[in-house]
Design a protein around this motif. Structure first.
Motif, PDB file in Angstrom:
ATOM      1  N   GLY A 124       0.788  -1.229   0.000  1.00  7.26           N
ATOM      2  CA  GLY A 124       0.000   0.000   0.000  1.00  7.26           C
ATOM      3  C   GLY A 124       0.816   1.273   0.000  1.00  7.26           C
ATOM      4  N   GLY A 125       2.083   1.202  -0.455  1.00  6.59           N
ATOM      5  CA  GLY A 125       2.947   2.387  -0.493  1.00  6.59           C
ATOM      6  C   GLY A 125       3.718   2.641   0.786  1.00  6.59           C
ATOM      7  N   CYS A 126       3.441   1.855   1.848  1.00  2.00           N
ATOM      8  CA  CYS A 126       4.068   2.142   3.149  1.00  2.00           C
ATOM      9  C   CYS A 126       5.549   1.801   3.188  1.00  2.00           C
ATOM     10  N   THR A 127       5.968   0.730   2.523  1.00  4.86           N
ATOM     11  CA  THR A 127       7.403   0.408   2.494  1.00  4.86           C
ATOM     12  C   THR A 127       8.183   1.509   1.773  1.00  4.86           C
ATOM     13  N   GLU A 128       7.630   2.009   0.663  1.00  2.86           N
ATOM     14  CA  GLU A 128       8.325   3.043  -0.109  1.00  2.86           C
ATOM     15  C   GLU A 128       8.484   4.333   0.706  1.00  2.86           C
ATOM     16  N   THR A 129       7.400   4.798   1.345  1.00  2.00           N
ATOM     17  CA  THR A 129       7.493   6.054   2.105  1.00  2.00           C
ATOM     18  C   THR A 129       8.328   5.868   3.370  1.00  2.00           C
ATOM     19  N   HIS A 130       8.216   4.684   3.998  1.00  2.00           N
ATOM     20  CA  HIS A 130       9.014   4.412   5.201  1.00  2.00           C
ATOM     21  C   HIS A 130      10.503   4.374   4.842  1.00  2.00           C
ATOM     22  N   LEU A 131      10.818   3.710   3.731  1.00  2.82           N
ATOM     23  CA  LEU A 131      12.221   3.619   3.305  1.00  2.82           C
ATOM     24  C   LEU A 131      12.760   4.992   2.914  1.00  2.82           C
ATOM     25  N   ALA A 132      11.927   5.810   2.272  1.00  2.35           N
ATOM     26  CA  ALA A 132      12.350   7.176   1.927  1.00  2.35           C
ATOM     27  C   ALA A 132      12.629   7.985   3.190  1.00  2.35           C
ATOM     28  N   SER A 133      11.768   7.827   4.203  1.00  2.00           N
ATOM     29  CA  SER A 133      11.985   8.537   5.475  1.00  2.00           C
ATOM     30  C   SER A 133      13.277   8.077   6.137  1.00  2.00           C
ATOM     31  N   TYR A 134      13.521   6.757   6.072  1.00  2.00           N
ATOM     32  CA  TYR A 134      14.739   6.227   6.684  1.00  2.00           C
ATOM     33  C   TYR A 134      15.981   6.770   5.983  1.00  2.00           C
ATOM     34  N   PHE A 153      16.513  10.016  -5.012  1.00  2.00           N
ATOM     35  CA  PHE A 153      16.201   8.610  -4.741  1.00  2.00           C
ATOM     36  C   PHE A 153      14.923   8.495  -3.909  1.00  2.00           C
ATOM     37  N   CYS A 154      14.810   9.331  -2.881  1.00  2.00           N
ATOM     38  CA  CYS A 154      13.622   9.288  -2.004  1.00  2.00           C
ATOM     39  C   CYS A 154      12.368   9.720  -2.770  1.00  2.00           C
ATOM     40  N   ARG A 155      12.479  10.737  -3.608  1.00  2.00           N
ATOM     41  CA  ARG A 155      11.323  11.175  -4.402  1.00  2.00           C
ATOM     42  C   ARG A 155      10.890  10.092  -5.391  1.00  2.00           C
ATOM     43  N   SER A 156      11.864   9.324  -5.871  1.00  2.00           N
ATOM     44  CA  SER A 156      11.530   8.210  -6.771  1.00  2.00           C
ATOM     45  C   SER A 156      10.751   7.127  -6.031  1.00  2.00           C
ATOM     46  N   LEU A 157      11.174   6.813  -4.817  1.00  2.00           N
ATOM     47  CA  LEU A 157      10.432   5.845  -3.999  1.00  2.00           C
ATOM     48  C   LEU A 157       9.008   6.342  -3.734  1.00  2.00           C
ATOM     49  N   GLU A 158       8.912   7.624  -3.398  1.00  2.00           N
ATOM     50  CA  GLU A 158       7.593   8.186  -3.093  1.00  2.00           C
ATOM     51  C   GLU A 158       6.702   8.272  -4.327  1.00  2.00           C
ATOM     52  N   SER A 159       7.315   8.371  -5.516  1.00  2.00           N
ATOM     53  CA  SER A 159       6.509   8.417  -6.737  1.00  2.00           C
ATOM     54  C   SER A 159       5.804   7.081  -6.976  1.00  2.00           C
ATOM     55  N   VAL A 160       6.420   5.989  -6.501  1.00  2.00           N
ATOM     56  CA  VAL A 160       5.772   4.677  -6.603  1.00  2.00           C
ATOM     57  C   VAL A 160       4.516   4.669  -5.727  1.00  2.00           C
ATOM     58  N   ALA A 161       4.635   5.204  -4.508  1.00  2.00           N
ATOM     59  CA  ALA A 161       3.473   5.280  -3.608  1.00  2.00           C
ATOM     60  C   ALA A 161       2.392   6.187  -4.191  1.00  2.00           C
ATOM     61  N   ARG A 162       2.803   7.295  -4.796  1.00  2.00           N
ATOM     62  CA  ARG A 162       1.817   8.216  -5.380  1.00  2.00           C
ATOM     63  C   ARG A 162       1.078   7.582  -6.557  1.00  2.00           C
ATOM     64  N   SER A 163       1.711   6.622  -7.215  1.00  2.00           N
ATOM     65  CA  SER A 163       1.078   5.955  -8.367  1.00  2.00           C
ATOM     66  C   SER A 163      -0.136   5.128  -7.955  1.00  2.00           C
TER      67      SER A 163
END
Length: 572
Positions: free
Chosen positions: A412-422, A452-462
């Motif tokens: 549900g996008g949580c791994t991507e946003t969590h990893l970006a935060s980390y 890199f973090c914005r790329s991860l978050e773009s997956v969640a935004r998709s």
């Protein structure tokens, strides 16, 4: 003599990522992947323009197989994703979206590609070390003694493909069946080198999904067998059925003109000679106590009749795909010639029955100890069935990968946003020696890390299709979706109830930020935490092995594309 055309020199394209055609094609490909992603993904209809079948799908394997990509740079990208999908089955769109986003974000930076590559390798190392550590806040352990997490994994795969046209009840029914089928393939005896069995999917189109079921053993379609007639199958003294498995043709026409010329004496009939040989084989099978004969190809009607009169059941046209699971399930060795039979080539079965599914009749081969099963898969239309078959195969592969590495990542996008935060937290606290080792400045490292973090978050935004806001909290770094049509408010806690993966409920006072595409995001105060209160029912989970592989493939492919300085095309 016709005039020969002079050879053209090869076409040299320098710095391909600076060319408008490449950038526009990359943007289009990225939009196709992003708009296909997740449960709310839009379907794509693909056809070749000159007739043939039309594929309606949102699945990466089908998309990439049917998409015609001519640009050599993009072919590198699609080939990498296809290779990942062939190994892992899952997370193909995640890999493709992340790779496209990384290329888009990195090519706009005023940092040399060689420096970007060094930094991204360091970022990938940070990610993998974190994901594989016990401190990781976005992974869950999978306990195979309990089915709850396993059902969540299967359910997440099934609900991610809208072309399957499943309602909630059908999803739960199929999730249970897929898990049951997988458990059938797990050997009961703990062996050192245990090998998983096989689930064979039986297609039934035009029926309700709820008619789908799982049966131990194998089903072989036999249109000529009728229900209601008792099966007279010979059994051995130990009350099992001895089976002979033939991969050679038993039709009596073994000699084909393509194989050459055969010289025979006057008055000798090849057909009669071959039939006599077949009947001799039948006599040996009867004498050896065989109760069931299965042939990959065709059995001669006279041999069938002879076997039937001696209470031996004959099933032909089983097909090549069933030979390996049949051999494994029964312990029989496929017989490749009718001229040599050995007693050691026979196998055994517990029982044989007749099953009817819709308008089809099947012989059901029931083993004593099975690692082979049949999933009778039904769906209302051919398009929905094709997509459902691919999804069920993916779910089975995900369970196999999870058995090797019993972990899952939050979906549900949580791994991507969590990893970006980390990564934002970690990159802000690196020592000066790290930058010296990488040969870059702190500013360059932060630029690449932010891309890199914005790329991860773009997956969640998709994952968002209804136009609502997407938030991440400042404590756990999870992804939260705001329903569309709501005005921007200062207290987001009033409009969100659960994060994207479903593990965290809005039960405490959290700080929020809106996920934006190009803005520099504030850093979480400290390392993102793991939720203390977890909701364990109906989690959205991703395959750990597939997502880790997708992360690596996306970053390595993006680095490869960024490092391309020339494309050389032959014009002849």
């Amino acid at each position: 003599m016709s005039r020969l055309e002079a050879k053209k020199p090869p076409l040299f394209i320098s710095e391909p990522l600076t060319k408008d055609t490449v950038c526009q094609s990359l943007l289009l490909l990225s939009r196709i992947f992003k708009s296909s992603y997740g449960p709310a993904g839009r379907l794509k209809q693909l056809h070749n323009g000159v007739g043939g079948c039309v594929c309606t799908t949102s699945q990466s394997s089908a998309l990439l197989r049917h998409l015609s990509v001519s640009n050599p740079v993009l072919r590198v990208l699609t080939a990498s994703v296809q290779n990942h999908v062939s190994r892992c089955s899952d997370c193909g769109l995640f890999t493709a979206i992340l790779c496209c986003s990384l290329i888009e974000n990195f090519r706009s930076l005023n940092v040399a590609p060689c420096t970007v590559i060094k930094i991204t390798k360091n970022l990938l190392s940070l990610c993998m070390d974190y994901l594989k550590s016990e401190a990781c806040g976005c992974r869950v352990s999978v306990d195979f003694s309990s089915v709850e997490t396993l059902v969540c994994l299967v359910r997440s795969v099934l609900t991610s493909k809208p072309a399957c046209m499943l309602n909630k009840t059908e999803v739960e029914h199929l999730a249970t069946l897929v898990l049951k089928a997988f458990l059938f393939t797990v050997p009961c005896h703990g062996e050192t080198n245990a090998v998983l069995g096989k689930c064979v999917i039986i297609p039934v189109k035009g029926r309700r999904v709820m008619d789908s079921t799982v049966l131990p053993g194998l089903l072989i379609e036999t249109p000529e067998i009728q229900l209601g007639k008792p099966l007279a199958v010979k059994r051995t003294g130990s009350n099992v059925i001895k089976i002979a498995l033939f991969c050679a043709s038993m039709s009596g026409d073994s000699f084909s003109p393509e194989e050459g010329t055969i010289a025979v004496r006057h008055g000798i009939s090849l057909e009669v000679s071959e039939l006599n040989q077949l009947l001799n084989v039948g006599k040996q099978l009867v004498n050896d106590g065989v109760g069931l004969v299965v042939c990959q190809k065709v059995i001669h009607p006279s041999l069938k009749q002879y076997l039937k009169e001696n209470h031996v059941m004959a099933v032909d046209r089983a097909g090549l795909s069933l030979m390996e699971p049949l051999s494994r399930m029964t312990g029989s060795k496929p017989i490749a010639s009718i001229h040599s039979l050995s007693p050691g080539c026979y196998g055994s079965l517990k029982d044989v029955s007749i099953e009817r599914v819709a308008s089809k009749h099947f012989v059901h081969l029931i083993p004593g100890d099975t690692v082979i099963c049949s999933l009778i898969l039904c769906n209302r239309s051919e398009t929905a069935w094709d997509e459902l078959k691919r999804v069920c195969e993916t779910a089975e592969h995900v369970l196999q990968l999870t058995m090797k590495e019993p972990l899952a990542l939050l979906g549900g996008g949580c791994t991507e946003t969590h990893l970006a935060s980390y990564i934002r937290y970690k990159s802000s606290s690196l020592s000066t020696s790290t930058f010296q080792d990488l040969g870059c400045s702190q500013a360059q490292y932060q630029l690449v890390a932010d891309g890199f973090c914005r790329s991860l978050e773009s997956v969640a935004r998709s994952l968002n299709r209804d136009g609502g806001e997407i938030l991440t909290d400042m404590v756990y770094g999870h992804c939260w979706f705001v329903p569309s049509g709501l005005p921007s408010v200062s207290n987001w806690s009033d409009v969100v109830s659960k994060c994207g993966c479903g593990i965290s409920g809005n039960t405490e006072d959290l700080s929020w930020r809106i996920l934006e595409g190009q803005s520099c995001s504030p850093v979480i105060r400290g390392c993102p935490k793991e939720p203390s209160v977890k909701v364990t029912d109906f989690l959205t989970l991703d395959c750990f092995a597939a997502k880790c592989s997708g992360l690596q493939v996306a970053l390595e492919t993006a680095n490869l594309v960024l490092d391309l300085s020339y494309v050389i095309e032959d014009q002849n």
